[in-house]
Design a protein around this motif. Structure first.
Motif: not given
Length: 267
Positions: A175-178, A202-203, A223-225
């Motif tokens: 769902p995001g970067n990290g 983010k879950e 990364t997101k996606g």
């Protein structure tokens, strides 16, 4: 162990179906990987030994190597050596009979026909006859595993395979970067809506009831996606420990392609 050398660029779960086939057939297989493989179905991927050092996949053992001597020692033990070499430096050192691009990046990351007498690529992003000798179709359906000697594989559809009526629901994406914190791992049974991982708090939730068949390594940067895992509606632990039907099909096609080109080129 004696035999022609075949180098694989990429050691993910789909690539491993081909690696197994060629290893069984008596080729000396070498796998090139990146330092942190973004591998989902790690339990059936040679790429996992980059982290683990050594691992058994069905009937063969893959082992991480650091230099040429390690690679020769692995071959002597009838094991499959895996080494960090994203640029393909080992191709120049070993002069293999064949190079197989099995990165499944949906694009060409640098593989070309001058790399070896035989060059093969799995999936879209390559033109057979121009970039490589043979392209192998990787899209599920009637043409899965088809050898293409002139032209391209089907473009990436972005649609995962249908299992018991589920497609996109099976796939877990970041769902995001990290950095990812994995809460449920491969083989765990899960319920729809259950939190399976966290990315920057983010879950990542399950889209259906089932079993986790693939999950990226805990602590990796994502990364997101990005696809980070998948849930299988069939709860069968054996499926997490054996090479998939798709990978086996492609593996047979890869072995066939190598033998055809070896005969055609009188190698």
């Amino acid at each position: 162990m004696k035999g022609d050398i075949v180098i694989f660029r990429g050691g993910g779960d789909v690539a491993t179906g081909s690696i197994q086939k060629l290893h069984r057939a008596g080729f000396r297989v070498l796998v090139l990987e990146v330092e942190k493989p973004l591998c989902i179905r790690r339990t059936v991927a040679c790429a996992r030994v980059i982290e683990e050092g050594r691992g058994k996949i069905e009937d063969f053992i893959a082992t991480r190597c650091t230099d040429e001597l390690d690679i020769y020692m692995a071959w002597e033990k009838d094991e499959v050596p895996v080494i960090v070499d994203p640029k393909g430096e080992m191709i120049k050192k070993f002069h293999p009979m064949a190079v197989i691009d099995a990165i499944i990046a949906k694009k060409n990351l640098g593989t070309h026909k001058e790399m070896a007498p035989i060059t093969i690529a799995l999936g879209p992003g390559f033109v057979a006859g121009t970039d490589v000798d043979v392209v192998i179709e990787t899209n599920r359906g009637h043409d899965l595993g088809r050898l293409i000697f002139d032209g391209k594989a089907e473009e990436n559809t972005g649609n995962p395979g249908n299992i018991l009526g589920y497609t996109t629901e099976r796939v877990l994406r970041s769902p995001g970067n990290g950095k990812i914190k994995v809460l449920k791992t491969i083989g765990d049974t899960v319920k729809k809506g259950e939190t399976l991982a966290l990315v920057q708090k983010k879950e990542v939730k399950a889209g259906l009831d089932g079993m986790i068949r693939g999950m990226i390594t805990d602590g990796y940067s994502v990364t997101k996606g990005l696809k980070i895992g998948d849930v299988d509606p069939r709860i069968n632990l054996r499926n997490t420990l054996t090479i998939s039907d798709k990978a086996r099909n492609i593996g047979g096609a890869t072995l066939e392609a190598v033998l055809i080109m070896k005969r055609r080129k009188n190698l």
